[in-house]
Design a protein around this motif. Structure first.
Motif, PDB file in Angstrom:
ATOM      1  N   LEU A  56       0.808  -1.223   0.000  1.00 32.10           N
ATOM      2  CA  LEU A  56       0.000   0.000   0.000  1.00 32.10           C
ATOM      3  C   LEU A  56       0.841   1.273   0.000  1.00 32.10           C
ATOM      4  N   PHE A  57       2.096   1.213   0.446  1.00 28.11           N
ATOM      5  CA  PHE A  57       2.956   2.406   0.472  1.00 28.11           C
ATOM      6  C   PHE A  57       4.009   2.357  -0.638  1.00 28.11           C
ATOM      7  N   GLY A  69       2.215   2.138  -5.024  1.00 30.94           N
ATOM      8  CA  GLY A  69       1.799   2.422  -3.657  1.00 30.94           C
ATOM      9  C   GLY A  69       1.493   3.898  -3.446  1.00 30.94           C
ATOM     10  N   PHE A  70       0.954   4.195  -2.288  1.00 32.33           N
ATOM     11  CA  PHE A  70       0.583   5.564  -1.939  1.00 32.33           C
ATOM     12  C   PHE A  70       1.800   6.490  -1.929  1.00 32.33           C
ATOM     13  N   ASN A 263      -7.774   7.595  -1.063  1.00 32.14           N
ATOM     14  CA  ASN A 263      -8.909   6.718  -1.349  1.00 32.14           C
ATOM     15  C   ASN A 263      -8.508   5.557  -2.263  1.00 32.14           C
ATOM     16  N   LYS A 264      -7.647   5.860  -3.228  1.00 29.41           N
ATOM     17  CA  LYS A 264      -7.200   4.833  -4.173  1.00 29.41           C
ATOM     18  C   LYS A 264      -6.564   3.654  -3.451  1.00 29.41           C
ATOM     19  N   TRP A 265      -5.768   3.928  -2.440  1.00 30.77           N
ATOM     20  CA  TRP A 265      -5.004   2.867  -1.790  1.00 30.77           C
ATOM     21  C   TRP A 265      -5.630   2.325  -0.510  1.00 30.77           C
ATOM     22  N   ILE A 274      -9.790   6.281   7.092  1.00 29.43           N
ATOM     23  CA  ILE A 274      -9.104   7.179   6.151  1.00 29.43           C
ATOM     24  C   ILE A 274      -9.037   8.599   6.704  1.00 29.43           C
ATOM     25  N   LYS A 275     -10.102   9.055   7.359  1.00 31.62           N
ATOM     26  CA  LYS A 275     -10.112  10.405   7.907  1.00 31.62           C
ATOM     27  C   LYS A 275      -9.023  10.573   8.956  1.00 31.62           C
TER      28      LYS A 275
END
Length: 279
Positions: A56-57, A69-70, A263-265, A274-275
């Motif tokens: 994810l990163f 990744g993000f 949001n994508k990841w 997410i917030k």
């Protein structure tokens, strides 16, 4: 003897002068460090130190044959925001052990590599404002009754963590009654969780989200019980560069790019907030 003492005295004075001159030269060298921000503006290129092993990163995708990744997407977006549409982001793969050294050695201009902002690291590097509000969380089976760190503070609960990480110390701090079982890496940790050797696994929320994203039946729970945000790191003293990073990040948040990438990841991962990550 008097002559020898005099000769030794002169030698000591000369040695002192040489040492002082060396110190002054070193000081001048420190002051004469190149302005990285001016260099990247001229070359229209930023060399980023990124991870290749953190889902994810920053992860090397075998299917796509590239880093994804993000962190990767955000580094590219910041490069374009700072240098224009022709700005180029070069990705240099690093690890937990090598990321600070490659920055200090000048192999990279900046780190976007899940680098937690800590007082110890601030002695070596200059950080941007946080770009991801990381913190320690919990990963459990979706059927688990564990919902927060408070539920771990019971006799008979075993928590799985990686050796040498802050996760181990934090569990012992926040849930002293829990037993901590340590493993060499996250893969072994998660395998032990699946095998029922513990009731929860603990580390940074983003890393747990990556595991949950590819393993149905597991949720991230309890939010975060520590505050360990990630920041962009540049070499110590490169404040103009760090300020430029902050301006670019602020613009990406204003125009919606940052939220889109988040949001994508991370959207849809069970239990991931997410917030909170964007806060």
């Amino acid at each position: 003897m008097k002559r020898l003492a005099k000769i030794l005295g002169v030698a000591m004075v000369l040695l002192g002068s040489i040492s002082l001159a060396a110190c002054e030269s070193y000081g001048d060298a420190e002051e004469a460090k190149p302005n990285v921000y001016q260099q990247v503006k001229k070359s229209r290129t930023i060399i980023w130190g990124v991870r290749n092993d953190t889902r994810l990163f920053g992860l090397m995708s075998i299917k796509q044959n590239k880093l994804v990744g993000f962190d990767i997407d955000l580094a590219k977006a910041i490069t374009k925001q700072m240098l224009g549409k022709d700005g180029k982001a070069v990705l240099f793969q690093t690890t937990s052990k090598t990321k600070i050294p490659v920055l200090k050695n000048g192999n990279v201009d900046a780190l976007m590599a899940t680098v937690t902002i800590t007082p110890e690291r601030e002695k070596q590097v200059t950080f941007s404002k946080p770009y991801f509000n990381a913190g320690q969380s919990l990963l459990v089976k979706s059927t688990s009754k564990i919902k927060s760190i408070k539920d771990l503070n019971k006799t008979g609960i075993t928590v799985l963590a990686v050796k040498g990480t802050t996760a181990v110390a934090n569990i012992r701090k926040f849930a002293p009654k829990a037993r901590v079982l340590e493993f060499d890496d996250y893969g072994q940790c998660f395998t032990a969780l699946k095998a029922g050797q513990g009731q929860a696994m603990s580390t940074d929320n983003g890393i747990l989200a990556g595991i949950a994203a590819e393993n149905k039946g597991y949720n991230v729970v309890g939010g975060t019980f520590t505050n360990e945000p990630y920041g962009i790191a540049v070499d110590k003293g490169q404040t103009e560069f760090a300020h430029a990073m902050n301006r670019a990040l602020s613009e990406l948040k204003k125009n919606g790019t940052y939220q889109r990438l988040l949001n994508k990841w991370f959207a849809g991962i069970p239990g991931f907030d997410i917030k909170e990550a964007a806060r």
